[in-house]
Motif scaffolding. Structure first.
Motif, short mmCIF file in Angstrom:
data_model
loop_
_atom_site.label_atom_id
_atom_site.label_comp_id
_atom_site.label_asym_id
_atom_site.label_seq_id
_atom_site.Cartn_x
_atom_site.Cartn_y
_atom_site.Cartn_z
N PRO A 45 26.37 50.93 14.99
CA PRO A 45 27.61 50.20 15.27
C PRO A 45 27.44 48.95 16.12
O PRO A 45 28.29 48.07 16.10
N ASP A 46 26.33 48.83 16.86
CA ASP A 46 26.12 47.65 17.70
C ASP A 46 25.26 46.59 17.05
O ASP A 46 24.93 45.58 17.67
N LEU A 47 24.90 46.80 15.80
CA LEU A 47 23.98 45.90 15.11
C LEU A 47 24.76 44.83 14.33
O LEU A 47 25.74 45.15 13.65
N THR A 48 24.33 43.59 14.46
CA THR A 48 24.87 42.50 13.65
C THR A 48 23.71 41.89 12.87
O THR A 48 22.71 41.49 13.46
N LEU A 49 23.85 41.86 11.56
CA LEU A 49 22.83 41.29 10.69
C LEU A 49 23.35 40.01 10.05
O LEU A 49 24.54 39.91 9.73
N VAL A 50 22.45 39.05 9.85
CA VAL A 50 22.79 37.85 9.09
C VAL A 50 21.74 37.68 8.00
O VAL A 50 20.72 37.00 8.18
N PRO A 51 21.97 38.37 6.85
CA PRO A 51 21.07 38.15 5.72
C PRO A 51 21.28 36.73 5.19
O PRO A 51 22.41 36.24 5.11
N VAL A 52 20.16 36.08 4.85
CA VAL A 52 20.22 34.71 4.35
C VAL A 52 19.38 34.59 3.08
O VAL A 52 18.42 35.32 2.88
N VAL A 53 19.76 33.64 2.26
CA VAL A 53 18.93 33.17 1.16
C VAL A 53 18.46 31.80 1.62
O VAL A 53 19.27 30.95 1.99
N VAL A 54 17.14 31.62 1.66
CA VAL A 54 16.60 30.35 2.14
C VAL A 54 15.88 29.60 1.04
O VAL A 54 15.28 30.19 0.14
N ASP A 55 15.98 28.28 1.11
CA ASP A 55 15.17 27.39 0.28
C ASP A 55 13.87 27.15 1.02
O ASP A 55 13.86 26.96 2.24
N LEU A 56 12.77 27.15 0.27
CA LEU A 56 11.45 26.91 0.86
C LEU A 56 10.95 25.56 0.36
O LEU A 56 10.54 25.43 -0.79
N PRO A 57 11.00 24.52 1.19
CA PRO A 57 10.67 23.17 0.73
C PRO A 57 9.23 23.01 0.24
O PRO A 57 8.96 22.14 -0.58
N ASP A 58 8.31 23.86 0.73
CA ASP A 58 6.91 23.77 0.29
C ASP A 58 6.67 24.42 -1.07
O ASP A 58 5.58 24.32 -1.61
N ALA A 59 7.68 25.12 -1.56
CA ALA A 59 7.57 25.80 -2.86
C ALA A 59 8.85 25.48 -3.65
O ALA A 59 9.74 26.32 -3.76
N PRO A 60 8.93 24.26 -4.17
CA PRO A 60 10.15 23.81 -4.84
C PRO A 60 10.64 24.80 -5.90
O PRO A 60 9.86 25.33 -6.68
N GLY A 61 11.94 25.04 -5.87
CA GLY A 61 12.56 25.93 -6.85
C GLY A 61 12.59 27.39 -6.43
O GLY A 61 13.13 28.22 -7.14
N THR A 62 11.99 27.72 -5.28
CA THR A 62 11.98 29.12 -4.86
C THR A 62 12.97 29.36 -3.74
O THR A 62 13.27 28.48 -2.94
N ARG A 63 13.46 30.57 -3.72
CA ARG A 63 14.32 31.02 -2.63
C ARG A 63 13.86 32.41 -2.23
O ARG A 63 13.31 33.16 -3.03
N LEU A 64 14.10 32.74 -0.98
CA LEU A 64 13.69 34.02 -0.43
C LEU A 64 14.89 34.66 0.25
O LEU A 64 15.61 33.99 0.99
N VAL A 65 15.11 35.94 0.00
CA VAL A 65 16.15 36.69 0.68
C VAL A 65 15.52 37.30 1.91
O VAL A 65 14.49 37.98 1.83
N THR A 66 16.13 37.08 3.07
CA THR A 66 15.53 37.47 4.34
C THR A 66 16.64 37.64 5.38
O THR A 66 17.81 37.78 5.02
N ASN A 67 16.30 37.60 6.64
CA ASN A 67 17.28 37.65 7.72
C ASN A 67 17.00 36.52 8.69
O ASN A 67 15.85 36.15 8.91
N VAL A 68 18.07 36.00 9.31
CA VAL A 68 17.91 35.08 10.43
C VAL A 68 18.26 35.89 11.67
O VAL A 68 19.17 36.72 11.64
N VAL A 69 17.49 35.70 12.74
CA VAL A 69 17.66 36.52 13.95
C VAL A 69 17.80 35.65 15.19
O VAL A 69 17.48 34.46 15.18
N ASP A 70 18.27 36.30 16.25
CA ASP A 70 18.39 35.67 17.57
C ASP A 70 19.27 34.42 17.56
O ASP A 70 18.96 33.42 18.23
#
Length: 147
Positions: free
Chosen positions: A86-111
């Motif tokens: 109940p005390d956890l806050t998550l921010v899942p993100v889909v990120v663009d990776l500029p060094d790998a054009p056309g790719t995206r990664l599903v991950t989390n942003v923290v802090d």
């Protein structure tokens, strides 16, 4: 004004991965705190998630390219009170990776305060321990890239 909880990740024991021949190099690199992406040796197309063949030319030949770890937020969500935490806050993100054009990664942003996350925000990779000795690529705000 209410104090916001900073975005976090699931507890180590709650995150498990499964590897196969196509994904193992990604996870082995993460164990070494390196972010990599597969690139077709024939046509040069990057692909994430890793697949056994290129979606453009169907080649099975690939090279693993080390990336800088920079990314930008393409999309995100905010999850408050994850079941059992109940005390956890998550921010899942889909990120663009500029060094790998056309790719995206599903991950989390923290802090970061969830209300500060925005599309186009500059991030940088970090690695968080998960079960079975693996490291999970996560992202933090790239303060050098903000501004």
């Amino acid at each position: 004004m209410t104090e916001s909880r900073l975005a976090s990740v699931l507890p180590t024991e709650r995150v498990r991965i499964a590897t196969d021949a196509s994904t193992e190099p990604f996870w082995q690199a993460a164990k070494q705190r390196r972010l990599v992406a597969p690139k077709c040796s024939d046509c040069g197309t990057f692909r994430l998630p890793p697949t056994p063949f290129c979606p453009e030319c169907q080649s099975t030949s690939m090279d693993w390219v080390e990336l800088s770890g920079r990314a930008t937020v393409y999309s995100f969500a905010v999850v408050h009170k994850f079941p059992g935490y109940p005390d956890l806050t998550l921010v899942p993100v889909v990120v663009d990776l500029p060094d790998a054009p056309g790719t995206r990664l599903v991950t989390n942003v923290v802090d970061v305060a969830p209300e500060d996350v925005h599309i186009g925000m500059n991030l940088t990779v970090d690695f968080h321990p998960i079960s079975d000795g693996w490291l999970l690529p996560i992202f933090r705000v790239d303060t050098a890239g903000e501004g």
